[in-house]
Write a protein that holds these residues in place. Structure first.
Motif, short mmCIF file in Angstrom:
data_model
loop_
_atom_site.label_atom_id
_atom_site.label_comp_id
_atom_site.label_asym_id
_atom_site.label_seq_id
_atom_site.Cartn_x
_atom_site.Cartn_y
_atom_site.Cartn_z
N PRO A 1 12.34 6.98 9.99
CA PRO A 1 11.98 8.31 10.49
C PRO A 1 10.58 8.72 10.04
O PRO A 1 10.20 8.50 8.89
N ARG A 2 9.82 9.28 10.97
CA ARG A 2 8.43 9.66 10.68
C ARG A 2 8.28 11.14 10.36
O ARG A 2 7.19 11.58 10.01
N VAL B 1 0.84 -1.19 0.00
CA VAL B 1 0.00 0.00 0.00
C VAL B 1 0.88 1.25 0.00
O VAL B 1 1.85 1.34 0.76
N GLN B 2 0.55 2.23 -0.85
CA GLN B 2 1.26 3.51 -0.82
C GLN B 2 1.02 4.15 0.54
O GLN B 2 -0.07 4.04 1.11
N HIS B 3 2.06 4.84 1.04
CA HIS B 3 2.03 5.28 2.43
C HIS B 3 2.63 6.67 2.55
O HIS B 3 3.39 7.08 1.69
N ASP B 4 2.31 7.40 3.62
CA ASP B 4 2.84 8.76 3.78
C ASP B 4 4.24 8.79 4.39
O ASP B 4 4.93 9.80 4.30
N ILE B 5 4.72 7.70 5.00
CA ILE B 5 6.05 7.66 5.62
C ILE B 5 7.05 6.96 4.70
O ILE B 5 8.22 7.33 4.64
N VAL B 6 6.60 5.91 4.02
CA VAL B 6 7.43 5.15 3.09
C VAL B 6 6.70 5.10 1.75
O VAL B 6 5.51 5.39 1.67
#
Length: 195
Positions: free
Chosen positions: A176-177, A85-90
């Protein structure tokens, strides 16, 4: 996104075209028959949300009961899947976890539940340092909701269960977030059947 909203609207319209009856599962059972103890359920919205894509399937088993059948408690066992799944952190995340939890009813369909999701997660190309991360993952959830049993000309063991709550990463590391939280407010729309 419009297709998702339209599909959801049609699904809710179709499900609510049958009479919705807030009750305990025992309301559907003729006298002399036992109340269904087992159930299977899945969440309808999260699999289709961008950057969420969480698929859950759970079995339920009534393990505590009282003189008032509406005050029962259910053990929850299932899976939590988040494949590529596309993600905001990775760039993409893969999570494969097992779920264990408990749902306690207080009045008819009103309930709270707590659950743990434990397994393994892979974060591909962190957006801050460009590295891949994989590790043990442990998530905690707390939700509250109401179970509505669906009826149409007679009895039915189908139900719809809206819930609201919080999901928190107890042990996760996808790099890292960048200041982004690991705690999320969530809403769920669960559909299931008891047998």
């Amino acid at each position: 996104m419009k297709k998702i909203v339209l599909t959801f609207a049609l699904l809710v319209t179709g499900l609510t075209s049958v009479a919705v009856h807030a009750q305990t599962p025992s309301d559907d059972v003729p006298t002399g028959l036992s109340t269904p103890k087992w159930g299977i359920e899945t969440e309808l919205i999260a699999p289709f949300l961008p950057e969420v894509g969480i698929i859950t399937v759970k079995t339920t088993r009534t393990i505590t009961n009282s003189a008032d059948a509406s005050l029962h408690g259910d053990l929850l066992l299932g899976v939590y899947l988040r494949p590529n799944v596309q993600h905001d952190i990775v760039e993409t995340i893969d999570e494969y976890l097992l779920t264990v939890g408990y749902r306690q009813y207080f009045y008819k369909g009103l309930h709270i539940e707590a659950q743990l999701d434990a397994g393994y997660a892979w974060g591909h190309k962190n957006k801050i340092d460009g590295k891949d991360y994989n590790n043990f993952a442990l998530l905690g959830e707390a939700n509250a909701g109401y179970t509505f049993h669906l009826r149409s000309k007679g009895s039915s063991n189908f139900y719809i269960l809206p819930q609201f709550g919080v999901l928190h990463g107890l042990s996760t590391n996808i790099g890292p977030r960048g200041g982004k939280s690991d705690t999320f407010i969530q809403g769920k729309l669960i559909i299931g059947i008891r047998f």
